[in-house]
Motif scaffolding. Structure first.
Motif, mmCIF file in Angstrom:
data_model
loop_
_atom_site.group_PDB
_atom_site.id
_atom_site.type_symbol
_atom_site.label_atom_id
_atom_site.label_comp_id
_atom_site.label_asym_id
_atom_site.label_seq_id
_atom_site.Cartn_x
_atom_site.Cartn_y
_atom_site.Cartn_z
ATOM 1 N N LYS A 4 0.840 -1.208 0.000
ATOM 2 C CA LYS A 4 0.000 0.000 0.000
ATOM 3 C C LYS A 4 0.878 1.263 0.000
ATOM 4 O O LYS A 4 0.596 2.231 -0.686
ATOM 5 C CB LYS A 4 -0.941 -0.001 1.203
ATOM 6 C CG LYS A 4 -2.059 -0.998 1.100
ATOM 7 C CD LYS A 4 -2.960 -0.899 2.302
ATOM 8 C CE LYS A 4 -4.087 -1.916 2.212
ATOM 9 N NZ LYS A 4 -4.981 -1.859 3.354
ATOM 10 N N ILE A 5 1.950 1.249 0.764
ATOM 11 C CA ILE A 5 2.853 2.406 0.828
ATOM 12 C C ILE A 5 3.553 2.595 -0.512
ATOM 13 O O ILE A 5 3.657 3.719 -1.014
ATOM 14 C CB ILE A 5 3.883 2.224 1.968
ATOM 15 C CG1 ILE A 5 3.171 2.276 3.320
ATOM 16 C CG2 ILE A 5 4.955 3.300 1.893
ATOM 17 C CD1 ILE A 5 4.061 1.953 4.494
ATOM 18 N N ILE A 6 4.004 1.514 -1.115
ATOM 19 C CA ILE A 6 4.686 1.608 -2.411
ATOM 20 C C ILE A 6 3.725 2.115 -3.480
ATOM 21 O O ILE A 6 4.067 2.994 -4.278
ATOM 22 C CB ILE A 6 5.293 0.244 -2.798
ATOM 23 C CG1 ILE A 6 6.449 -0.091 -1.853
ATOM 24 C CG2 ILE A 6 5.772 0.261 -4.244
ATOM 25 C CD1 ILE A 6 7.004 -1.480 -2.020
ATOM 26 N N ILE A 7 2.515 1.603 -3.502
ATOM 27 C CA ILE A 7 1.512 2.060 -4.482
ATOM 28 C C ILE A 7 1.201 3.534 -4.252
ATOM 29 O O ILE A 7 1.106 4.315 -5.197
ATOM 30 C CB ILE A 7 0.241 1.186 -4.415
ATOM 31 C CG1 ILE A 7 0.562 -0.222 -4.925
ATOM 32 C CG2 ILE A 7 -0.889 1.805 -5.230
ATOM 33 C CD1 ILE A 7 -0.554 -1.218 -4.731
ATOM 34 N N PHE A 8 1.071 3.931 -2.984
ATOM 35 C CA PHE A 8 0.795 5.339 -2.672
ATOM 36 C C PHE A 8 1.944 6.229 -3.160
ATOM 37 O O PHE A 8 1.706 7.287 -3.762
ATOM 38 C CB PHE A 8 0.582 5.500 -1.157
ATOM 39 C CG PHE A 8 0.385 6.922 -0.745
ATOM 40 C CD1 PHE A 8 1.401 7.617 -0.107
ATOM 41 C CD2 PHE A 8 -0.801 7.588 -1.006
ATOM 42 C CE1 PHE A 8 1.248 8.931 0.270
ATOM 43 C CE2 PHE A 8 -0.976 8.902 -0.636
ATOM 44 C CZ PHE A 8 0.054 9.582 0.008
ATOM 45 N N LEU A 9 3.182 5.841 -2.932
ATOM 46 C CA LEU A 9 4.331 6.640 -3.379
ATOM 47 C C LEU A 9 4.406 6.720 -4.903
ATOM 48 O O LEU A 9 4.751 7.769 -5.463
ATOM 49 C CB LEU A 9 5.624 6.066 -2.812
ATOM 50 C CG LEU A 9 5.826 6.229 -1.311
ATOM 51 C CD1 LEU A 9 7.093 5.506 -0.863
ATOM 52 C CD2 LEU A 9 5.878 7.687 -0.941
ATOM 53 N N VAL A 10 4.093 5.631 -5.593
ATOM 54 C CA VAL A 10 4.091 5.634 -7.055
ATOM 55 C C VAL A 10 3.026 6.582 -7.581
ATOM 56 O O VAL A 10 3.264 7.362 -8.501
ATOM 57 C CB VAL A 10 3.891 4.194 -7.610
ATOM 58 C CG1 VAL A 10 3.608 4.224 -9.101
ATOM 59 C CG2 VAL A 10 5.095 3.333 -7.301
#
Length: 145
Positions: A4-10
């Protein structure tokens, strides 16, 4: 959780890249000419109009004997450099600024003196007072004191 954090940063970084303003710099042409006893250096855009820039220019002027004059200064509307009659090799580099790309040019120019090119005693009679501070200072130091 990490996905979720990686998707949010992308998503956030993609949004920032797409929303940032894209400003293309304009190309600059350098015109090197001689007029009377002067070598003229002028920067123009692709349509041939004078540019207003805060960028710096470097110029190197070499005569037939290998003597040279080098300057690094801010660009104003036009640079006019007075020289004795002869053939000179002029190399100019414009650093560019936030609005204009950098540019380089070089050219051989022939400076010839003619009576109508420049007369310091009629310079101010032709309403040139205050037009060029360097020329005003030159005339004041060399002719009027």
């Amino acid at each position: 959780m990490n996905k979720k954090i990686i998707i949010f940063l992308v998503v956030v970084s993609a949004f920032l890249l797409l929303s940032s303003p894209v400003s293309a710099k304009k190309n600059v042409d350098i015109k090197i000419e001689s007029e009377g006893a002067f070598i003229l250096i002028k920067l123009v855009d692709s349509q041939g109009h004078n540019i207003k820039s805060t960028g710096k220019i470097h110029y190197n002027i070499t005569d037939q004997n290998g003597n040279y004059k080098w300057k690094y200064l801010s660009y104003s509307k036009l640079h006019a450099i007075k020289y004795d009659p002869g053939t000179y090799y002029v190399k100019v580099k414009f650093d560019g600024d936030s609005k204009y790309n950098s540019a380089e040019a070089s050219k051989s120019v022939v400076v010839s003196y003619s009576k109508s090119s420049f007369d310091p005693y009629t310079y101010y009679d032709n309403h040139n007072w205050g037009v060029n501070q360097k020329m005003d200072d030159y005339l004041e130091y060399n002719y009027w004191d």
